[in-house]
Design a protein around this motif. Sequence first.
Motif, PDB file in Angstrom:
ATOM      1  N   UNK A   1     -37.469  -5.334  -4.458  1.00  0.00           N
ATOM      2  CA  UNK A   1     -36.897  -5.314  -5.570  1.00  0.00           C
ATOM      3  C   UNK A   1     -36.877  -6.531  -6.441  1.00  0.00           C
ATOM      4  N   UNK A   2     -37.291  -6.941  -7.664  1.00  0.00           N
ATOM      5  CA  UNK A   2     -37.384  -7.869  -8.470  1.00  0.00           C
ATOM      6  C   UNK A   2     -38.233  -8.895  -8.471  1.00  0.00           C
ATOM      7  N   UNK A   3     -38.064  -9.527  -7.160  1.00  0.00           N
ATOM      8  CA  UNK A   3     -39.140 -10.273  -6.573  1.00  0.00           C
ATOM      9  C   UNK A   3     -41.058 -10.328  -7.097  1.00  0.00           C
ATOM     10  N   UNK A   4     -40.786  -8.388  -6.339  1.00  0.00           N
ATOM     11  CA  UNK A   4     -42.053  -7.774  -7.205  1.00  0.00           C
ATOM     12  C   UNK A   4     -42.659  -7.850  -8.572  1.00  0.00           C
ATOM     13  N   UNK A   5     -41.220  -7.964  -9.504  1.00  0.00           N
ATOM     14  CA  UNK A   5     -41.979  -8.149 -10.680  1.00  0.00           C
ATOM     15  C   UNK A   5     -42.841  -9.280 -11.051  1.00  0.00           C
ATOM     16  N   UNK A   6     -42.191 -10.178 -10.785  1.00  0.00           N
ATOM     17  CA  UNK A   6     -43.005 -11.857 -10.766  1.00  0.00           C
ATOM     18  C   UNK A   6     -43.866 -12.436  -9.671  1.00  0.00           C
ATOM     19  N   UNK A   7     -44.435 -11.583  -8.933  1.00  0.00           N
ATOM     20  CA  UNK A   7     -44.806 -12.066  -7.390  1.00  0.00           C
ATOM     21  C   UNK A   7     -46.257 -11.276  -8.428  1.00  0.00           C
ATOM     22  N   UNK A   8     -46.711 -10.674  -8.866  1.00  0.00           N
ATOM     23  CA  UNK A   8     -47.948 -10.526  -9.535  1.00  0.00           C
ATOM     24  C   UNK A   8     -48.645 -11.290 -10.813  1.00  0.00           C
ATOM     25  N   UNK A   9     -48.210 -11.926 -11.572  1.00  0.00           N
ATOM     26  CA  UNK A   9     -49.079 -13.462 -12.184  1.00  0.00           C
ATOM     27  C   UNK A   9     -48.690 -14.580 -10.982  1.00  0.00           C
ATOM     28  N   UNK A  10     -48.017 -14.539  -9.961  1.00  0.00           N
ATOM     29  CA  UNK A  10     -47.742 -15.555  -9.570  1.00  0.00           C
ATOM     30  C   UNK A  10     -49.382 -15.874  -8.755  1.00  0.00           C
ATOM     31  N   UNK A  11     -49.234 -14.486  -7.931  1.00  0.00           N
ATOM     32  CA  UNK A  11     -50.443 -14.213  -7.148  1.00  0.00           C
ATOM     33  C   UNK A  11     -51.299 -14.072  -8.061  1.00  0.00           C
ATOM     34  N   UNK A  12     -51.542 -14.209  -9.170  1.00  0.00           N
ATOM     35  CA  UNK A  12     -52.971 -14.325  -9.713  1.00  0.00           C
ATOM     36  C   UNK A  12     -53.353 -15.915 -10.200  1.00  0.00           C
ATOM     37  N   UNK A  13     -52.621 -16.475 -10.662  1.00  0.00           N
ATOM     38  CA  UNK A  13     -52.532 -18.165 -10.484  1.00  0.00           C
ATOM     39  C   UNK A  13     -52.590 -18.749  -8.881  1.00  0.00           C
ATOM     40  N   UNK A  14     -52.276 -18.125  -7.781  1.00  0.00           N
ATOM     41  CA  UNK A  14     -51.932 -18.192  -6.521  1.00  0.00           C
ATOM     42  C   UNK A  14     -53.584 -18.031  -6.192  1.00  0.00           C
ATOM     43  N   UNK A  15     -54.154 -17.102  -6.275  1.00  0.00           N
ATOM     44  CA  UNK A  15     -55.410 -16.726  -5.988  1.00  0.00           C
ATOM     45  C   UNK A  15     -56.544 -17.610  -7.007  1.00  0.00           C
ATOM     46  N   UNK A  16     -56.339 -17.745  -8.363  1.00  0.00           N
ATOM     47  CA  UNK A  16     -56.716 -18.681  -8.769  1.00  0.00           C
ATOM     48  C   UNK A  16     -57.052 -20.444  -8.101  1.00  0.00           C
ATOM     49  N   UNK A  17     -56.182 -20.701  -7.235  1.00  0.00           N
ATOM     50  CA  UNK A  17     -56.133 -21.993  -7.142  1.00  0.00           C
ATOM     51  C   UNK A  17     -56.860 -21.703  -5.083  1.00  0.00           C
ATOM     52  N   UNK A  18     -56.477 -20.796  -5.010  1.00  0.00           N
ATOM     53  CA  UNK A  18     -57.411 -20.255  -3.325  1.00  0.00           C
ATOM     54  C   UNK A  18     -59.085 -20.191  -4.131  1.00  0.00           C
ATOM     55  N   UNK A  19     -58.922 -19.810  -5.152  1.00  0.00           N
ATOM     56  CA  UNK A  19     -60.505 -19.613  -5.447  1.00  0.00           C
ATOM     57  C   UNK A  19     -60.911 -21.376  -5.686  1.00  0.00           C
ATOM     58  N   UNK A  20     -60.419 -22.156  -6.180  1.00  0.00           N
ATOM     59  CA  UNK A  20     -61.158 -23.117  -6.510  1.00  0.00           C
ATOM     60  C   UNK A  20     -60.679 -24.526  -5.011  1.00  0.00           C
ATOM     61  N   UNK A  21     -59.370 -23.917  -4.343  1.00  0.00           N
ATOM     62  CA  UNK A  21     -60.007 -24.323  -2.903  1.00  0.00           C
ATOM     63  C   UNK A  21     -60.673 -24.676  -1.686  1.00  0.00           C
ATOM     64  N   UNK A  22     -61.099 -23.165  -1.840  1.00  0.00           N
ATOM     65  CA  UNK A  22     -61.917 -22.645  -0.557  1.00  0.00           C
ATOM     66  C   UNK A  22     -63.348 -22.384  -1.165  1.00  0.00           C
ATOM     67  N   UNK A  23     -63.273 -22.162  -2.534  1.00  0.00           N
ATOM     68  CA  UNK A  23     -64.835 -22.740  -2.873  1.00  0.00           C
ATOM     69  C   UNK A  23     -65.262 -24.209  -2.231  1.00  0.00           C
ATOM     70  N   UNK A  24     -64.059 -24.951  -1.716  1.00  0.00           N
ATOM     71  CA  UNK A  24     -65.159 -26.788  -2.044  1.00  0.00           C
ATOM     72  C   UNK A  24     -64.333 -27.018  -0.856  1.00  0.00           C
ATOM     73  N   UNK A  25     -63.936 -25.504   0.595  1.00  0.00           N
ATOM     74  CA  UNK A  25     -63.837 -26.089   2.048  1.00  0.00           C
ATOM     75  C   UNK A  25     -64.649 -24.827   2.372  1.00  0.00           C
ATOM     76  N   UNK A  26     -65.820 -25.552   3.293  1.00  0.00           N
ATOM     77  CA  UNK A  26     -66.172 -25.044   4.322  1.00  0.00           C
ATOM     78  C   UNK A  26     -65.928 -24.905   5.949  1.00  0.00           C
TER      79      UNK A  26
END
Length: 247
Positions: A222-247
């Motif tokens: 509780x409470x943490x789940x309120x802000x985890x969604x936008x943080x996860x979106x930003x983290x996913x963008x970082x995931x996309x950038x980094x993992x697409x550069x890593x094989x």
Amino acid sequence: MLKGNFFRGLGYLGQGFRLIQQPGLRLFVIIPLVINILLFGLLFYFLGEMFTVLIDGAMNMLPDWAWLQSLDWLFWLLYGVVIVLMLAYGFVIVANLIGSPFYGYLAELTEKHLTGQEVNTDESWGQIIRDIPRSLWREVQKIVYYLPRALALFVIGLVPVVNIVAAVLWFLFNSWMMALQYVDYPADNHRVSFPDLRRSLAGARLSALGFGLPVALAAMVPVLNLIVVPAAVCGAAAFWVRENQSD
């Protein structure tokens, strides 16, 4: 053989929490946050009303075997974890259905912040509105993927003894779904189809599970789940950038 880096995946959510503090990203964090607060209030009420009912219903399905009755505390715990996981992901589904146009744009701005390169040259509010049908359709695709698998795991979880394994499978599945849920935003910005995204994440499954695991845990708090969604979106963008550069 599983590919990817589990520990690298664990770091993306923390990076997402740092990214949402950037001035250029805050507006697209605040709007979904208000939405999440309203949804969380409804979820909290629903959880308080339904949790005991759901637990009692699941416990009543157990066979009337004497040795099982002595382990009722264990089954109560297992069913409780499964139900909380289901409700946590249910919260994520609804929050993302409503906030998906904002989250897609947040992922785009985050990627631009990380790479310095434009993802989409049209940065207007009109574009966000035009993207609503496509964004909603992507959310529907994720729900259609999730529901039959969740139902199968729920049925398995009703079987005594086997449900111990089912609880672990539920947690792994939720971690996988959280990765799919959020990495889909930058993938959609690059017009990568949902089936192609699943194949791409399967090629880096350890990284995906590493990213999805803390997101799944945070969604249960509780409470943490309120802000985890936008943080996860930003983290996913970082995931996309980094993992697409890593094989």
